[in-house]
Scaffold this motif. Structure first.
Motif, PDB file in Angstrom:
ATOM      1  N   LEU A 127       0.949  -1.099   2.267  1.00 24.32           N
ATOM      2  CA  LEU A 127      -0.240  -1.197   1.423  1.00 24.32           C
ATOM      3  C   LEU A 127      -1.060   0.081   1.559  1.00 24.32           C
ATOM      4  O   LEU A 127      -1.542   0.644   0.574  1.00 24.32           O
ATOM      5  N   GLY A 128      -1.181   0.537   2.816  1.00 22.19           N
ATOM      6  CA  GLY A 128      -1.925   1.770   3.075  1.00 22.19           C
ATOM      7  C   GLY A 128      -1.314   2.935   2.329  1.00 22.19           C
ATOM      8  O   GLY A 128      -2.016   3.814   1.826  1.00 22.19           O
ATOM      9  N   MET A 129       0.023   2.932   2.252  1.00 26.62           N
ATOM     10  CA  MET A 129       0.712   4.006   1.543  1.00 26.62           C
ATOM     11  C   MET A 129       0.306   4.002   0.075  1.00 26.62           C
ATOM     12  O   MET A 129       0.026   5.052  -0.510  1.00 26.62           O
ATOM     13  N   LEU A 130       0.242   2.781  -0.497  1.00 26.07           N
ATOM     14  CA  LEU A 130      -0.180   2.676  -1.902  1.00 26.07           C
ATOM     15  C   LEU A 130      -1.595   3.225  -2.085  1.00 26.07           C
ATOM     16  O   LEU A 130      -1.853   4.020  -2.992  1.00 26.07           O
ATOM     17  N   VAL A 131      -2.495   2.817  -1.174  1.00 27.27           N
ATOM     18  CA  VAL A 131      -3.874   3.281  -1.260  1.00 27.27           C
ATOM     19  C   VAL A 131      -3.925   4.803  -1.130  1.00 27.27           C
ATOM     20  O   VAL A 131      -4.565   5.490  -1.941  1.00 27.27           O
ATOM     21  N   GLY A 132      -3.228   5.328  -0.127  1.00 24.75           N
ATOM     22  CA  GLY A 132      -3.242   6.776   0.102  1.00 24.75           C
ATOM     23  C   GLY A 132      -2.669   7.531  -1.076  1.00 24.75           C
ATOM     24  O   GLY A 132      -3.196   8.569  -1.485  1.00 24.75           O
ATOM     25  N   THR A 133      -1.579   6.987  -1.638  1.00 27.11           N
ATOM     26  CA  THR A 133      -0.949   7.640  -2.771  1.00 27.11           C
ATOM     27  C   THR A 133      -1.898   7.700  -3.962  1.00 27.11           C
ATOM     28  O   THR A 133      -2.076   8.747  -4.594  1.00 27.11           O
ATOM     29  N   ALA A 134      -2.544   6.535  -4.216  1.00 23.19           N
ATOM     30  CA  ALA A 134      -3.477   6.496  -5.333  1.00 23.19           C
ATOM     31  C   ALA A 134      -4.639   7.453  -5.083  1.00 23.19           C
ATOM     32  O   ALA A 134      -5.048   8.211  -5.975  1.00 23.19           O
ATOM     33  N   PHE A 135      -5.147   7.445  -3.858  1.00 21.73           N
ATOM     34  CA  PHE A 135      -6.293   8.290  -3.527  1.00 21.73           C
ATOM     35  C   PHE A 135      -5.930   9.769  -3.686  1.00 21.73           C
ATOM     36  O   PHE A 135      -6.674  10.540  -4.310  1.00 21.73           O
ATOM     37  N   LEU A 173       1.173  13.802 -10.054  1.00 20.02           N
ATOM     38  CA  LEU A 173       2.441  13.264  -9.562  1.00 20.02           C
ATOM     39  C   LEU A 173       2.824  13.922  -8.239  1.00 20.02           C
ATOM     40  O   LEU A 173       3.208  13.247  -7.276  1.00 20.02           O
ATOM     41  N   SER A 174       2.692  15.262  -8.184  1.00 14.96           N
ATOM     42  CA  SER A 174       3.051  15.989  -6.975  1.00 14.96           C
ATOM     43  C   SER A 174       2.173  15.556  -5.803  1.00 14.96           C
ATOM     44  O   SER A 174       2.662  15.323  -4.694  1.00 14.96           O
ATOM     45  N   ALA A 175       0.867  15.412  -6.054  1.00 10.46           N
ATOM     46  CA  ALA A 175      -0.062  15.015  -4.992  1.00 10.46           C
ATOM     47  C   ALA A 175       0.273  13.613  -4.492  1.00 10.46           C
ATOM     48  O   ALA A 175       0.326  13.361  -3.281  1.00 10.46           O
ATOM     49  N   ALA A 176       0.519  12.683  -5.428  1.00 13.47           N
ATOM     50  CA  ALA A 176       0.780  11.300  -5.045  1.00 13.47           C
ATOM     51  C   ALA A 176       2.061  11.193  -4.224  1.00 13.47           C
ATOM     52  O   ALA A 176       2.103  10.530  -3.182  1.00 13.47           O
ATOM     53  N   LEU A 177       3.117  11.888  -4.654  1.00 14.41           N
ATOM     54  CA  LEU A 177       4.383  11.831  -3.923  1.00 14.41           C
ATOM     55  C   LEU A 177       4.235  12.470  -2.544  1.00 14.41           C
ATOM     56  O   LEU A 177       4.818  11.997  -1.566  1.00 14.41           O
ATOM     57  N   THR A 178       3.441  13.551  -2.470  1.00  9.28           N
ATOM     58  CA  THR A 178       3.215  14.192  -1.173  1.00  9.28           C
ATOM     59  C   THR A 178       2.531  13.225  -0.216  1.00  9.28           C
ATOM     60  O   THR A 178       2.853  13.165   0.973  1.00  9.28           O
ATOM     61  N   ALA A 179       1.584  12.420  -0.744  1.00  8.56           N
ATOM     62  CA  ALA A 179       0.849  11.489   0.108  1.00  8.56           C
ATOM     63  C   ALA A 179       1.753  10.417   0.692  1.00  8.56           C
ATOM     64  O   ALA A 179       1.544   9.958   1.813  1.00  8.56           O
ATOM     65  N   ILE A 180       2.791  10.007  -0.051  1.00 10.32           N
ATOM     66  CA  ILE A 180       3.750   9.035   0.493  1.00 10.32           C
ATOM     67  C   ILE A 180       4.361   9.582   1.776  1.00 10.32           C
ATOM     68  O   ILE A 180       4.437   8.905   2.802  1.00 10.32           O
ATOM     69  N   GLY A 181       4.765  10.865   1.714  1.00 10.61           N
ATOM     70  CA  GLY A 181       5.297  11.514   2.905  1.00 10.61           C
ATOM     71  C   GLY A 181       4.260  11.579   4.014  1.00 10.61           C
ATOM     72  O   GLY A 181       4.598  11.499   5.193  1.00 10.61           O
ATOM     73  N   GLY A 182       2.993  11.725   3.621  1.00 17.73           N
ATOM     74  CA  GLY A 182       1.914  11.774   4.607  1.00 17.73           C
ATOM     75  C   GLY A 182       1.855  10.505   5.447  1.00 17.73           C
ATOM     76  O   GLY A 182       1.688  10.555   6.663  1.00 17.73           O
ATOM     77  N   THR A 183       2.039   9.351   4.793  1.00 17.90           N
ATOM     78  CA  THR A 183       2.054   8.087   5.533  1.00 17.90           C
ATOM     79  C   THR A 183       3.170   8.093   6.575  1.00 17.90           C
ATOM     80  O   THR A 183       2.971   7.687   7.720  1.00 17.90           O
ATOM     81  N   LEU A 184       4.336   8.568   6.175  1.00 17.48           N
ATOM     82  CA  LEU A 184       5.465   8.606   7.118  1.00 17.48           C
ATOM     83  C   LEU A 184       5.160   9.551   8.282  1.00 17.48           C
ATOM     84  O   LEU A 184       5.485   9.259   9.438  1.00 17.48           O
ATOM     85  N   VAL A 185       4.509  10.686   7.978  1.00 15.14           N
ATOM     86  CA  VAL A 185       4.120  11.624   9.046  1.00 15.14           C
ATOM     87  C   VAL A 185       3.228  10.910  10.054  1.00 15.14           C
ATOM     88  O   VAL A 185       3.433  10.984  11.267  1.00 15.14           O
ATOM     89  N   ALA A 186       2.229  10.170   9.526  1.00 18.47           N
ATOM     90  CA  ALA A 186       1.267   9.500  10.404  1.00 18.47           C
ATOM     91  C   ALA A 186       1.964   8.515  11.328  1.00 18.47           C
ATOM     92  O   ALA A 186       1.706   8.486  12.532  1.00 18.47           O
TER      93      ALA A 186
END
Lengths: 340, 287
Positions: free
Chosen positions: A98-106, A231-244
């Motif tokens: 869920l956090g990933m969705l929020v982060g991606t949207a943000f 699109l690029s920002a949102a996809l990058t954020a998905i990876g950010g969740t995995l990094v965290a």
């Protein structure tokens, strides 16, 4: 409908892969899936670093490689994705998915804001690139003083000692992260492939090649450049969740570091800008190179030697093969299929 | 009020040195249209050269300013001739990677040669200051600012009155036209990059009176240079100086009033505003 038109255009991507390409892709995928069964802990950690670089490189490539908008501040989106999901998990026990969705949207919204401000005020070229650095640094210092998520002393995720992998909460072994990353990297390549064969992809390539000509032929520059950034920002954020959730700790000075932004863009440039496989090739080559340098320079024990070699190789690649290594490798292995 | 004035004065004096550093970046971009992402790294190299010469020959850093400028001129000239000239018409991202790899090479070379510890120069007038009408002027800052202003004046004279300077301005205005009338554009570009490097070399020697040097501060100075030239307008000579003064004062004031660690956020915020409102900078012309 647009896809059908695209396929009839001469000299464009074919709908299917040639048998040579199929074999190569299948071999590579089989190797990637099997790798954790043979790799030791060290090799697995290197493979994970490669996949992170490949994923982020592919996400960055959508904005720069496809649509021609240079960003030197992509760590911003990694950090936003990482902090959103990690803070929600650490403070409210909300599932990282869920956090990933929020982060991606943000991250998508932030990227959209930055892009619409820049493009509305006609900031382009070098100025746009410098603006992305400025937003990246601004946010880094902001998070350094953002006490709610720990400020500069960092945000930590508790490591649960549960047996087995808890995919729902992203708590688990490196193997789990490896397969997740592999899946996401595959996903981003397929997304890129799908887009490049649709109207959006052709618009982006037109903008990349010549903005004025694209504008003159009726492409809404603002809208499609905005789409690339979001699109690029949102996809990058998905990876950010995995990094965290892989690192378990977050410091603004490392998550949002401009050096991270630079690392993100090196792999696709070295591999081959604007190609689907380039970021993967670049990530694999640069990461293995970095590891080899570490091993080599530790036997000399001179600080800085590793970075020196790294800089020298980078210099050699950009002077000798400025269009990247993948086109070169592809031609050498005759993997260009029926294209061209 | 006196405290504020003193802080503003210190900021202005430091800002003059920043201005000289940024001037180098601005000249290079204004003429060659290449963004020097290795600017701070070049400055750190100059600073280490001054540290070494100061320790071994015992020379005052002020006397070493021309030496640092000359060394960096040669370095910049050679760099432009050997590498960057080939990248003039390449896309932005290739130039970026080229200069990034040069920056990495410079930082790691200084790290290998001098180690990660901070170094500085000792001068016996380090704590002296002048008092004029109740206001304090640190001697080192005054000297550094005077040196920076001398450097800016020398460059202005060069670009206004010498044949080479005029030829370089012609290249900046119209590269093709300059080639048509028979100017050796590649040589002029090399001289320009050399001059830009000389600016940052002199600025590094002067800045050494005020701060310590270590390999990893280089990237911060590169970013600082960008902030300054964009505030002033990329390619504008007076703009770089004004931007330097502005950033010097805003750093000094925000460091004192808010929090030292927030001072660069303030600068970046200013940068974002200027880029959006007036992308050509405060003193720049519309491209």
């Amino acid at each position: 409908m647009s896809a059908a038109v695209a396929e009839r255009l001469p000299g464009t991507a074919q709908s299917g892969l040639s048998s040579r390409q199929m074999t190569a892709a299948a071999l590579l995928l089989a190797l990637a899936v099997a790798a954790p069964f043979f790799a030791d802990a060290y090799l697995l950690s290197v493979l994970i670093v490669i996949l992170f670089a490949a994923y982020f490189g592919s996400a960055w490539n959508i904005m720069m490689g496809f649509a021609g908008q240079l960003s030197i501040g992509h760590a911003l989106y990694v950090g936003l994705g990482a902090y959103c999901s990690a803070a929600l998990f650490a403070k409210y026990d909300i599932s990282p998915w869920l956090g990933m969705l929020v982060g991606t949207a943000f991250a998508g919204v932030v990227g959209g804001l930055i892009a619409s401000l820049s493009f509305r005020f006609r900031v382009g070229g070098v100025y746009f690139a410098l603006l992305t650095i400025a937003f990246n640094e601004f946010t880094r210092i902001l998070f350094d003083h953002f006490g709610y998520v720990g400020g500069s002393s960092g945000l930590f995720l508790h490591v649960a000692n549960r047996p087995g992998d808890d995919v729902l909460n992203l708590r688990g072994s490196p193997q789990m992260f490896y397969y997740l990353l592999l899946a996401f990297t595959l996903m981003i390549v397929l997304i890129g492939r799908a887009i490049l064969r649709r109207r959006l992809g052709y618009y982006w390539l037109a903008i990349r090649e010549d903005e004025e000509a694209a504008c003159a032929s009726g492409i809404d520059l603002f809208r499609y450049k905005l789409a690339a950034v979001v699109l690029s920002a949102a996809l990058t954020a998905i990876g950010g969740t995995l990094v965290a959730f892989y690192d378990n700790n977050l410091y603004p000075d490392t998550v949002f570091a401009t050096s991270r932004s630079v690392e993100i863009m090196i792999a696709p440039i070295v591999g081959g800008l604007g190609t689907l496989i380039g970021p993967l090739v670049g990530a694999a080559i640069l990461t293995s190179l970095g590891e080899a340098m570490t091993a080599l320079s530790s036997s000399f024990a001179i600080p800085g030697l590793k970075q020196w070699f790294y800089g020298a190789v980078l210099l050699a690649i950009v002077t000798l093969k400025p269009s990247g290594l993948w086109p070169f490798i592809r031609d050498a292995l005759r993997l260009d299929g029926s294209r061209r | 009020v006196i405290t504020y004035l003193n802080i503003i004065i210190a900021g202005l004096l430091t800002g003059a040195v920043y201005g000289l550093m940024a001037l180098g970046l601005s000249i290079i971009f204004g003429v060659i249209r290449v963004v020097n992402f290795a600017h701070g790294e070049m400055m750190v190299v100059a600073m280490y050269a001054v540290v070494v010469l100061n320790q071994h020959l015992g020379l005052d850093p002020l006397l070493l300013v021309p030496v640092a400028a000359a060394l960096l001129f040669l370095f910049g000239y050679a760099l432009q001739r050997g590498l960057i000239n080939r990248f003039i018409s390449r896309p932005d991202h290739e130039q970026f990677i080229l200069l990034l790899s040069i920056a990495i090479l410079l930082t790691s070379s200084t790290l290998m040669a001098f180690g990660p510890d901070a170094r500085n120069v000792q001068v016996d007038y380090a704590y002296e200051s002048y008092e004029v009408a109740g206001l304090l002027f640190d001697k080192v800052r005054v000297l550094a600012a005077l040196g920076a202003i001398a450097g800016v004046c020398a460059l202005t004279v060069f670009f206004r009155f010498t044949r080479t300077g005029k030829a370089i301005r012609a290249c900046a205005d119209n590269q093709v036209g300059a080639q048509v009338v028979g100017l050796d554009v590649k040589r002029l570009y090399a001289i320009t990059f050399g001059l830009g490097a000389a600016c940052v070399g002199a600025a590094g020697a002067l800045l050494l009176l005020l701060v310590d040097v270590e390999p990893y501060i280089a990237a911060n100075y590169t970013l600082l240079g960008f902030i300054i030239v964009i505030l002033g307008g990329l390619g504008s000579m007076p703009g770089a100086l004004i931007g330097g003064l502005l950033v010097g004062v805003s750093e000094a004031l925000s460091g004192f009033l808010i929090m030292p660690s927030l001072k660069s956020m303030f600068s970046f915020g200013l940068l974002i505003l200027v880029l959006l409102m007036r992308p050509q900078g405060l003193m720049g012309r519309r491209a």
